[in-house]
Design an enzyme around this catalytic site. Structure first.
Site, PDB file in Angstrom:
ATOM      1  N   ARG A 307     -10.966  49.438  90.361  1.00 40.92           N
ATOM      2  CA  ARG A 307     -12.266  49.655  91.001  1.00 40.92           C
ATOM      3  C   ARG A 307     -12.206  49.410  92.505  1.00 40.92           C
ATOM      4  O   ARG A 307     -12.848  50.117  93.277  1.00 40.92           O
ATOM      5  CB  ARG A 307     -13.344  48.794  90.332  1.00 40.92           C
ATOM      6  CG  ARG A 307     -13.681  49.368  88.970  1.00 40.92           C
ATOM      7  CD  ARG A 307     -14.791  48.633  88.239  1.00 40.92           C
ATOM      8  NE  ARG A 307     -15.203  49.456  87.091  1.00 40.92           N
ATOM      9  CZ  ARG A 307     -15.993  49.029  86.116  1.00 40.92           C
ATOM     10  NH1 ARG A 307     -16.472  47.792  86.136  1.00 40.92           N
ATOM     11  NH2 ARG A 307     -16.321  49.831  85.125  1.00 40.92           N
ATOM     12  N   HIS A 450     -17.461  58.087  88.815  1.00 37.98           N
ATOM     13  CA  HIS A 450     -16.355  57.694  87.915  1.00 37.98           C
ATOM     14  C   HIS A 450     -15.988  56.217  88.046  1.00 37.98           C
ATOM     15  O   HIS A 450     -16.485  55.534  88.921  1.00 37.98           O
ATOM     16  CB  HIS A 450     -15.136  58.612  88.111  1.00 37.98           C
ATOM     17  CG  HIS A 450     -14.441  58.481  89.430  1.00 37.98           C
ATOM     18  ND1 HIS A 450     -13.162  58.960  89.634  1.00 37.98           N
ATOM     19  CD2 HIS A 450     -14.822  57.948  90.613  1.00 37.98           C
ATOM     20  CE1 HIS A 450     -12.808  58.709  90.880  1.00 37.98           C
ATOM     21  NE2 HIS A 450     -13.783  58.112  91.498  1.00 37.98           N
ATOM     22  N   GLU A 451     -15.158  55.757  87.128  1.00 37.97           N
ATOM     23  CA  GLU A 451     -14.747  54.337  87.056  1.00 37.97           C
ATOM     24  C   GLU A 451     -15.956  53.399  86.970  1.00 37.97           C
ATOM     25  O   GLU A 451     -15.977  52.340  87.590  1.00 37.97           O
ATOM     26  CB  GLU A 451     -13.881  53.958  88.263  1.00 37.97           C
ATOM     27  CG  GLU A 451     -12.446  54.464  88.179  1.00 37.97           C
ATOM     28  CD  GLU A 451     -11.603  53.711  87.157  1.00 37.97           C
ATOM     29  OE1 GLU A 451     -12.021  52.623  86.687  1.00 37.97           O
ATOM     30  OE2 GLU A 451     -10.533  54.220  86.810  1.00 37.97           O
ATOM     31  N   GLY A 452     -16.960  53.792  86.188  1.00 42.40           N
ATOM     32  CA  GLY A 452     -18.180  52.992  86.084  1.00 42.40           C
ATOM     33  C   GLY A 452     -19.156  53.465  87.136  1.00 42.40           C
ATOM     34  O   GLY A 452     -18.914  53.307  88.334  1.00 42.40           O
ATOM     35  N   GLN A 457     -22.239  49.525  87.733  1.00 37.08           N
ATOM     36  CA  GLN A 457     -21.781  48.464  88.636  1.00 37.08           C
ATOM     37  C   GLN A 457     -22.898  47.452  88.878  1.00 37.08           C
ATOM     38  O   GLN A 457     -22.657  46.243  88.975  1.00 37.08           O
ATOM     39  CB  GLN A 457     -21.324  49.048  89.981  1.00 37.08           C
ATOM     40  CG  GLN A 457     -20.203  50.073  89.899  1.00 37.08           C
ATOM     41  CD  GLN A 457     -18.972  49.563  89.218  1.00 37.08           C
ATOM     42  OE1 GLN A 457     -18.601  48.402  89.361  1.00 37.08           O
ATOM     43  NE2 GLN A 457     -18.332  50.415  88.434  1.00 37.08           N
TER      44      GLN A 457
END
Lengths: 602, 260
Positions: A307, A450-452, A457
């Site tokens: 992240r 993307h990636e959460g 978050q």
């Protein structure tokens, strides 16, 4: 190299050496083989490769997106393969890995700085090694020695790429709903069946193999995220001696056609549909990583670094956009200053206009603040790994856990805004494909997703990292910020004034958090309803702290570079810091607007 | 077996701000510098030669303290060892004095078969040092090689001129200069960067080479830069208004500038 529009090496050097004192890491055993000259050489090599191989293909890769040829194979630009080969041959894929797997044990902070050149030059092209490194990192941390040797080493050597196969068509952010199944086999392997969606780098001909890391459920696994296991599923099966065998039962259903990031293939993959029949039958051959049902734990173990790196990509795109718009604004003349309307007078550069300066300063404060945020977090990764005392390690861990959602989301929000402003500075020209800034904006728009996602978050920060750990991580952060405020007070003048504003924001964040924590005891849904403004307020506070730190690092130093640091900090404190308070006002009010809404009225 | 000495120069970064010192010589201390790009072709060619057979590549530079960067870069690319001639007395030397220092350093290195250089330095751009060096060392020179082949102790090169291509060869020890057409220089690798840390670099003064201070530096220079000024900024183009005779005016303009 001279002034580059990719990233500012001067700013990177400032962060690494004048602020974060990265050379002090070199006293630690893990980094003992390195010296300032190796760190500098890695940065120089990265900039050279990025500028000479990655930047030139970036536009072509955008206008000629990958497609599936008649033979079912993915077709990409020849220049892409050549750039990736140059990156592989440089040995940079091995940068942060342990010596035991062929790695160079470079401090993560320096790796992150070096990587930003590639992300700025062509984030879509760099995604292949970027994803592969995350993949190998996970296998190296949790795989068996054989798995590490068979699947991680070829990635470390730059020969193979890898993916993370989490999402499915019906399950994106909600991993508890995945349905891909894994069945145990007599020989100790597993057979997987299911469909994975949004898989970046999921298929291509850029390497001889692709290592998929796949989340799946085993028979009888508990429902939800506690029943998810992690498997290595290679595109091409690997024989016992490491040589490549036949195709595994992993097949490309199709490519997604994206707004940006187009050099990266994004795929829908079928596992076990029978398109290929290893051992004469359908089912994708997989190898369990670690223990059953612990897949998400392993995945999240590497999530902090992943992240932070996504945030770094967002920052790099914002940064290069700023440099491009600045270069344009310095060259392009337009109009005359207010109060000088003589049409015979020559027009002035765009930088002469106050509102253009506002847009340039805003970008500068976002992208340089973002670089500082990313490198500080990367420094925490190094600290967590190599701190000399348990206390320091625990402290670094707590801070990193807390800051990870901010490192991911803040650049993904504000460096996209920076790209938006870069387009605005160029005006009509910025809206055309004759200039790179529109592509940077489109490429960067992926990063809050993307990636959460941004919203995930926010829930991670407020729900898990703040309320979930009893405020320990936040306490560490506030102590760090208050120590900086105290140093600013000693310097006096404008620096101390920034410190006073920051101290007020800290005070407010602390009280608001206590208030939300009390509310959460009664009504968790209410407490989390405004997690996003909480994330954004905290993010701005952290970046305000970064700016104060950088002003302190620049204290007493003269010249345009340091004056630029002071000017951007001045902007951030005047234009941005006040919004921390208004956001926290909303959070503290426990506003129910979104909670009480009848979606029918929308 | 071929041991090769490659001459490398630390030059001001052409993309940065370049300045002169008060005695009208290039400022090599206060500016960003790097390994002259044209020397990378010489390093690459030397590495290719030793990789095809055996032997070692020694890089040699003459320059101020920062010139060690050029040596280090060449070692990171793959050269085996370095020599840096560092002496305040050398500052301001012209090509003749520079070739003297280089010749003495090469004689001190002693164990070499080929001296390889780039086409020219990217700052001075005179291209005379290889010839001066060949004269001082009493060696044959094969200059401006855009292709190079080795058979035994004979080297054959192709030299591309404006009107003709020459093939030339020489045997035994020699000086070879190569152009930017001869190869594609490799980048340093991460392993090369780490390995360079352990490679030997010797630093010599002119006294180590038996050279007197009076033989080098500004005072010994055969030529002197009297003055310099930046190129004037580009002026606006000339606009020819077409009043029915535009073609004629255009032709007259081109003729006046000797384009046609």
């Amino acid at each position: 190299m001279g002034r580059s529009l990719t990233m500012s090496r001067r700013d990177i050097d400032f962060c690494l050496y004048e602020w974060l004192d990265v050379t002090s890491l070199l006293d630690r055993p893990r980094f003992a083989e390195h010296g300032r000259e190796t760190l500098d050489a890695v940065l120089e090599l990265s900039e050279t490769l990025a500028v000479e191989h990655f930047a030139p293909l970036n536009r072509d890769a955008d206008t000629h997106e990958p497609y599936v040829g008649d033979d079912g194979r993915v077709v990409t630009l020849p220049a892409l393969a050549k750039a990736l080969q140059a990156y592989s041959e440089s040995g940079l894929p091995s940068s942060t890995f342990d010596e035991g797997v062929g790695g160079m044990q470079l401090p993560f902070t320096v790796h992150q700085a070096a990587t930003s050149f590639f992300q700025a030059a062509s984030i879509g092209a760099f995604a292949y090694p970027f994803l592969a490194q995350g993949n190998a990192n996970l296998v190296a941390a949790h795989g068996t020695p054989e798995q590490v040797e068979t699947y991680a080493r070829p990635i470390v050597e730059g020969r193979w790429y890898g993916t993370m196969c989490l999402s499915e068509p019906q399950a994106g952010s909600s991993l508890s709903d995945i349905t891909t199944r894994a069945e145990p086999q007599d020989d100790g392997t597993w057979r997987l069946t299911g469909t994975k969606m949004w898989i970046s780098g999921g298929d291509h001909e850029l390497s001889e193999n692709i290592v998929h890391l796949v989340l799946a459920r085993t028979p009888g696994a508990p429902a939800g995220v506690k029943g998810v296991s992690l498997f290595i599923v290679p595109k091409v099966l690997v024989e016992d001696d490491g040589s490549l065998g036949g195709r595994n039962d992993v097949s490309l259903v199709g490519l997604n056609h994206k707004m940006g990031y187009r050099a990266t293939t994004n795929t829908l993959l079928n596992f076990g549909e029978g398109a290929h029949q290893p051992g004469g039958r359908a089912g994708a051959v997989g190898h369990l990583v670690g223990e059953e049902n612990r897949g998400l734990t392993y995945m999240f173990h590497m999530m902090n670094e992943a992240r932070v790196s996504v945030g770094a990509g967002a920052m790099a795109l914002g940064y290069t956009g700023f440099l491009h718009s600045l270069a344009y604004a310095e060259e392009r003349t337009q109009g005359r200053p207010v109060g000088d309307k003589d049409p015979a007078a020559p027009p002035v550069p765009l930088t002469r206009h106050a509102d253009v300066r506002r847009m340039l300063l805003a970008q500068k404060s976002y992208v340089e603040g973002g670089l500082g945020l990313i490198l500080y977090c990367a420094r925490l990764v190094d600290e967590e790994q190599t701190a000399t005392s348990d206390d320091d390690r625990r402290r670094a861990h707590a801070l990193l856990e807390l800051l990870t959602p901010i490192a991911k989301s803040w650049p993904s929000q504000w460096c996209v805004t920076a790209n938006d402003l870069a387009i605005q500075v160029l005006g009509g020209a910025g809206y055309t494909r004759d200039f790179p800034v529109e592509q940077l904006y489109r490429d960067n728009r992926l990063n809050p997703i993307h990636e959460g996602t941004h919203g995930i978050q926010a829930l991670d920060l407020l729900g898990r990292k703040v309320l979930g750990d009893g405020g320990r991580g936040l306490g560490e952060l506030l102590a760090v910020v208050r120590a900086t405020v105290a140093r600013a007070e000693e310097v006096g003048g404008e620096t101390a004034a920034h410190g006073i504003a920051l101290a007020a924001a800290v005070e407010r964040l602390e009280r608001t958090t206590q208030h939300v924590a009390a509310a959460a005891a009664d009504d968790a849904e209410l407490a989390l309803a405004n997690a996003t403004p909480y994330l954004e307020a905290t993010g701005h506070l952290v970046v305000a702290w970064v700016w104060l730190e950088q002003v302190l690092a620049a204290a007493g130093k003269e010249g345009a570079f340091y004056d630029g640091k002071r000017a951007a900090a001045r902007y951030f404190y005047a234009f941005e810091v006040p919004s921390i308070i208004t956001r926290l006002d909303l959070v503290a009010s426990l506003d129910r607007t979104t909670l009480d809404l009848d979606p029918g009225v929308l | 077996m071929a041991n090769i000495v490659v001459l490398v120069k630390y030059v001001p970064d052409a993309t940065g701000d370049r300045t002169f010192t008060s005695d009208n010589t290039v400022d090599r201390v206060g500016v960003d510098g790097l390994l002259s790009e044209l020397d990378e072709y010489a390093v690459e060619e030397a590495l290719k030669v030793v990789e095809a057979g055996d032997g070692e590549v020694t890089v040699l530079t003459v320059g101020p303290e920062q010139a060690a960067d050029a040596v280090r870069k060449a070692l990171q690319i793959g050269a085996h060892k370095g020599v840096h001639v560092l002496d305040d007395a050398i500052a301001g030397s012209d090509a003749a004095a520079t070739s003297l220092v280089l010749a003495k350093a090469i004689e001190k290195i002693a164990d070499y078969d080929i001296v390889m250089t780039g086409l020219a330095s990217t700052d001075g751009a005179m291209s005379v040092v290889p010839a001066m060096l060949a004269e001082r060392l009493g060696l044959p020179q094969l200059t401006f090689a855009s292709e190079l082949t080795i058979e035994g102790d004979t080297i054959r090169i192709r030299r591309d001129g404006d009107a003709a291509t020459e093939t030339i060869e020489a045997s035994g020890k020699m000086v070879v200069s190569v152009t930017d057409q001869i190869n594609e220089p490799r980048y340093p690798s991460f392993k090369g960067i780490m390995a360079a840390k352990k490679k030997p670099v010797e630093t010599w003064s002119i006294a180590d080479l038996g050279i007197e201070a009076s033989q080098v530096g500004t005072a010994a220079a055969w030529t002197k830069v009297l003055s310099f000024e930046p190129r004037p900024p580009r002026t606006a183009g000339e606009i020819v208004t077409d009043e029915g005779d535009g073609g004629t005016k255009l032709a007259e303009y081109l003729a006046s500038k000797k384009f046609v």
